[in-house]
Design a protein around this motif. Structure first.
Motif, PDB file in Angstrom:
ATOM      1  N   LEU A 161       0.821  -1.207   0.000  1.00 42.07           N
ATOM      2  CA  LEU A 161       0.000   0.000   0.000  1.00 42.07           C
ATOM      3  C   LEU A 161       0.859   1.263   0.000  1.00 42.07           C
ATOM      4  CD1 LEU A 161      -2.856  -0.898   2.535  1.00 42.07           C
ATOM      5  CD2 LEU A 161      -3.033  -0.687   0.061  1.00 42.07           C
ATOM      6  N   ARG A 162       1.973   1.217   0.697  1.00 44.78           N
ATOM      7  CA  ARG A 162       2.818   2.403   0.805  1.00 44.78           C
ATOM      8  C   ARG A 162       3.381   2.819  -0.550  1.00 44.78           C
ATOM      9  NH1 ARG A 162       6.308   0.421   3.972  1.00 44.78           N
ATOM     10  NH2 ARG A 162       5.117   0.786   5.880  1.00 44.78           N
ATOM     11  N   LEU A 165       0.657   4.414  -2.937  1.00 50.30           N
ATOM     12  CA  LEU A 165       0.192   5.658  -2.332  1.00 50.30           C
ATOM     13  C   LEU A 165       1.248   6.751  -2.445  1.00 50.30           C
ATOM     14  CD1 LEU A 165      -1.627   4.363   0.889  1.00 50.30           C
ATOM     15  CD2 LEU A 165      -2.662   5.408  -1.133  1.00 50.30           C
ATOM     16  N   MET A 168       1.182   7.943  -6.095  1.00 51.04           N
ATOM     17  CA  MET A 168       0.015   8.785  -6.379  1.00 51.04           C
ATOM     18  C   MET A 168       0.133  10.141  -5.692  1.00 51.04           C
ATOM     19  SD  MET A 168      -3.338   6.322  -6.463  1.00 51.04           S
ATOM     20  CE  MET A 168      -3.134   5.710  -4.809  1.00 51.04           C
ATOM     21  N   ARG A 169       0.682  10.144  -4.495  1.00 53.21           N
ATOM     22  CA  ARG A 169       0.862  11.414  -3.792  1.00 53.21           C
ATOM     23  C   ARG A 169       1.814  12.307  -4.561  1.00 53.21           C
ATOM     24  NH1 ARG A 169       0.865  12.739   2.099  1.00 53.21           N
ATOM     25  NH2 ARG A 169       1.925  14.735   2.288  1.00 53.21           N
ATOM     26  N   ILE A 193      -2.451   7.352 -12.125  1.00 54.48           N
ATOM     27  CA  ILE A 193      -3.216   7.412 -10.884  1.00 54.48           C
ATOM     28  C   ILE A 193      -4.409   6.467 -10.956  1.00 54.48           C
ATOM     29  CG2 ILE A 193      -4.670   8.896  -9.445  1.00 54.48           C
ATOM     30  CD1 ILE A 193      -2.766  11.195 -10.085  1.00 54.48           C
ATOM     31  N   GLU A 196      -3.223   2.879 -10.491  1.00 53.14           N
ATOM     32  CA  GLU A 196      -2.895   2.558  -9.101  1.00 53.14           C
ATOM     33  C   GLU A 196      -4.154   2.432  -8.257  1.00 53.14           C
ATOM     34  OE1 GLU A 196      -0.106   1.661  -8.016  1.00 53.14           O
ATOM     35  OE2 GLU A 196       1.106   2.142  -9.774  1.00 53.14           O
ATOM     36  N   ILE A 197      -5.163   3.266  -8.539  1.00 55.38           N
ATOM     37  CA  ILE A 197      -6.424   3.158  -7.813  1.00 55.38           C
ATOM     38  C   ILE A 197      -7.084   1.818  -8.091  1.00 55.38           C
ATOM     39  CG2 ILE A 197      -8.775   4.064  -7.665  1.00 55.38           C
ATOM     40  CD1 ILE A 197      -7.615   6.859  -8.045  1.00 55.38           C
ATOM     41  N   LEU A 200      -5.180  -0.782  -6.132  1.00 58.50           N
ATOM     42  CA  LEU A 200      -5.507  -0.760  -4.705  1.00 58.50           C
ATOM     43  C   LEU A 200      -6.912  -1.293  -4.462  1.00 58.50           C
ATOM     44  CD1 LEU A 200      -4.021   2.686  -3.615  1.00 58.50           C
ATOM     45  CD2 LEU A 200      -3.088   0.414  -3.193  1.00 58.50           C
TER      46      LEU A 200
END
Length: 372
Positions: A161-162, A165, A168-169, A193, A196-197, A200
């Protein structure tokens, strides 16, 4: 010869005397019910002797025996009663010793079956205790393995997850600060993005599915389907992935094999196996999906060309978060849940799943009961 009527009276008075002694003995046993078994057996022995003595006294009085004959009869009864009481005490001591041996075995850590010879009832109890401790030990080992897999899962999920995220950040901050402004780069960032969404979201779905499986909350909506339909849908759904990687995907199944299954859940398990095989097969390799019957059960095999799995890792392939040296789980960096989910779904259908090494890779196999 004694008249029959006199015999009846003798028997009646002897029975009354014995009954009085028996009542007293039962009251004592009730009062001493929490005491040692040896004490209770001693009470039984004393009550038996007293009941016999009282009967002899009644008989000698009613038969008008002289003092000598009465003394002889009482001496014989008392001697026999003393021996009987001794035997009762010895039996009680033996039972107490056997019980103490069993208690010591239970208090030992770990439990060890008593080595001495026990009475049949206590020996049966010892065997049952041994079996119960074995079940407890196995349950404890399963609990420890599950807890270890959970810790490993948390570590893998935290890592997986890290990374997306953080990516994307960084892209969101770049778009917000207008560090990138040309339309093509902005469109590429938006696409990344979105990817990645989606990734996730898939991980969250897998976690939810696995939590339902472990909690026993997986509800199956069974209906009659054909094994060939399940294989065809799995191949059709994973064909784009195989084509993109250059892997040849072949699927075939024997027609007319009915199953009573949840088609959506079982289809997911089968797709997990096929996706796993495609991801670990070289671009010039082949993945084969074959459905048939073996030993009276429906059987689906998924064979790849990954080169095989180390023998030490084979028993752990379906464990939660297990990846091994080559990350043998669908998702390419996912939480490592695909094969664990597949096992949970198959076992929920009263089926079995396994993996073996083949000539060019691995062969995953699902066995399911055929519908009547």
């Amino acid at each position: 010869m004694i008249p029959f009527a006199d015999l009846l009276w003798v028997a009646w008075y002897a029975a009354v005397a014995a009954a009085v002694v028996a009542v007293v003995g039962l009251v004592l046993l009730h009062a001493l019910r929490g005491r040692s078994m040896a004490v209770q057996l001693a009470v039984v022995g004393v009550a038996t002797v007293l009941a016999t003595v009282s009967g002899i006294v009644v008989i000698t009085l009613m038969m008008y025996l002289d003092a000598h004959d009465r003394s002889v009869a009482l001496a014989v009864v008392i001697a026999a009663g003393t021996v009987a009481m001794g035997v009762s005490v010895l039996l009680g001591r033996r039972l107490v010793a056997a019980n103490r041996m069993l208690v010591d075995a239970v208090r030992a850590d770990p439990y060890r079956p008593p080595e001495g010879r026990l009475p049949a009832e206590l020996a049966e109890l010892a065997r049952e205790l041994d079996a119960a401790y074995g079940r407890l030990a196995a349950a404890h080992e399963r609990e420890q393995a599950l807890e270890a897999s959970r810790r490993e899962l948390v570590a893998w999920v935290s890592h997986d997850l890290r990374t997306p995220l953080a990516g994307m950040r960084a892209m969101a901050e770049a778009l917000e600060d207008e560090v990138v402004s040309d339309p093509e780069t902005v469109r590429a960032y938006h696409g990344r993005i979105r990817q990645e969404i989606d990734r996730l979201t898939g991980m969250v779905d897998d976690l939810f599915e696995l939590s339902r499986i472990h909690a026993g909350a997986l509800r199956l909506y069974r209906r009659r389907v054909g094994l060939d339909d399940l294989v065809a849908e799995a191949v059709e759904g994973t064909e784009p992935l195989a084509r993109a990687k250059g892997v040849q995907l072949n699927g075939r199944a024997r027609e007319g094999l009915p199953l009573e299954v949840d088609a959506a859940e079982l289809g997911r398990a089968l797709r997990n196996l096929v996706v796993n095989a495609i991801r670990h097969t070289p671009s010039d390799g082949t993945v084969e999906v074959v459905g048939g019957v073996e030993d009276g059960m429906a059987c689906v095999t998924v064979s790849d060309a990954c080169g095989g799995i180390p023998e030490d890792d084979l028993p752990r392939v379906f464990d939660v978060a297990f990846r091994g040296e080559t990350a043998r789980t669908p998702g390419g960096g996912g939480a490592g849940l695909g094969l664990a989910i597949a096992r949970g779904i198959v076992e929920a259908h009263a089926g079995k799943i396994g993996v073996t090494n083949a000539e060019t890779g691995c062969r995953f196999m699902i066995r399911l009961p055929l519908a009547p």
